[in-house]
Design a protein around this motif. Structure first.
Motif, PDB file in Angstrom:
ATOM      1  N   UNK A  57       0.843  -1.204   0.000  1.00 17.69           N
ATOM      2  CA  UNK A  57       0.000   0.000   0.000  1.00 17.69           C
ATOM      3  C   UNK A  57       0.873   1.248   0.000  1.00 17.69           C
ATOM      4  N   UNK A  58       1.947   1.255   0.803  1.00 17.35           N
ATOM      5  CA  UNK A  58       2.843   2.403   0.833  1.00 17.35           C
ATOM      6  C   UNK A  58       3.470   2.616  -0.538  1.00 17.35           C
ATOM      7  N   UNK A  59       3.891   1.533  -1.190  1.00 15.54           N
ATOM      8  CA  UNK A  59       4.526   1.650  -2.508  1.00 15.54           C
ATOM      9  C   UNK A  59       3.538   2.190  -3.534  1.00 15.54           C
ATOM     10  N   UNK A  60       2.281   1.707  -3.477  1.00 18.50           N
ATOM     11  CA  UNK A  60       1.252   2.209  -4.400  1.00 18.50           C
ATOM     12  C   UNK A  60       1.041   3.712  -4.195  1.00 18.50           C
ATOM     13  N   UNK A  61       0.975   4.134  -2.936  1.00 18.41           N
ATOM     14  CA  UNK A  61       0.776   5.552  -2.632  1.00 18.41           C
ATOM     15  C   UNK A  61       1.968   6.366  -3.109  1.00 18.41           C
ATOM     16  N   UNK A  62       3.142   5.891  -2.806  1.00 20.71           N
ATOM     17  CA  UNK A  62       4.365   6.588  -3.209  1.00 20.71           C
ATOM     18  C   UNK A  62       4.451   6.709  -4.723  1.00 20.71           C
ATOM     19  N   UNK A  63       4.139   5.628  -5.421  1.00 22.26           N
ATOM     20  CA  UNK A  63       4.221   5.632  -6.886  1.00 22.26           C
ATOM     21  C   UNK A  63       3.169   6.543  -7.524  1.00 22.26           C
ATOM     22  N   UNK A  64       2.084   6.810  -6.791  1.00 21.63           N
ATOM     23  CA  UNK A  64       1.016   7.619  -7.372  1.00 21.63           C
ATOM     24  C   UNK A  64       1.263   9.123  -7.219  1.00 21.63           C
ATOM     25  N   UNK A  65       2.270   9.509  -6.463  1.00 15.34           N
ATOM     26  CA  UNK A  65       2.573  10.937  -6.306  1.00 15.34           C
ATOM     27  C   UNK A  65       3.229  11.424  -7.594  1.00 15.34           C
ATOM     28  N   UNK A  66       2.598  12.367  -8.261  1.00 17.29           N
ATOM     29  CA  UNK A  66       3.183  12.874  -9.509  1.00 17.29           C
ATOM     30  C   UNK A  66       4.540  13.524  -9.249  1.00 17.29           C
ATOM     31  N   UNK A  67       5.429  13.378 -10.192  1.00 20.62           N
ATOM     32  CA  UNK A  67       6.768  13.934 -10.029  1.00 20.62           C
ATOM     33  C   UNK A  67       6.733  15.455  -9.912  1.00 20.62           C
ATOM     34  N   UNK A  68       5.707  16.089 -10.464  1.00 14.89           N
ATOM     35  CA  UNK A  68       5.596  17.543 -10.347  1.00 14.89           C
ATOM     36  C   UNK A  68       5.463  17.961  -8.888  1.00 14.89           C
TER      37      UNK A  68
END
Length: 101
Positions: A74-85
């Protein structure tokens, strides 16, 4: 390392497979050493209590490992969903705050 309680039987292996505590359907408790009959433990409450505790702790450990894995996913999914902007914006804001201090 095996741990089982099925049909009123108990089977716990410890010591990297060296020792196994077995309780059959008749309630008799015995110890195996390297898979061979070793000791009759009938009436030995200590060995029974320790075997049951091993079973309980192994089950709890398995549950905690599963919960941890779900949390990590779940943490990885959340982290990956943060846009690079947003990450870039956070760096800019951080540098501006640092300049003002």
């Amino acid at each position: 390392m095996t741990t089982e309680i099925m049909d009123n039987t108990l089977n716990v292996t410890v010591g990297d497979g060296k020792y196994t505590v077995v309780q059959g359907g008749d309630g008799g408790l015995r110890a195996l050493r390297y898979g061979e009959e070793w000791r009759d433990c009938c009436g030995d409450g200590l060995i029974y209590a320790l075997a049951v505790e091993v079973i309980k702790l192994r089950a709890e450990k398995e549950q905690l490992v599963e919960e941890w894995a779900k949390g990590a996913d779940k943490w990885q999914e959340t982290h990956d969903s943060i846009p690079s902007a947003f990450v870039g914006l956070a760096i800019v804001v951080d540098s501006l705050v640092s300049e003002q201090v």
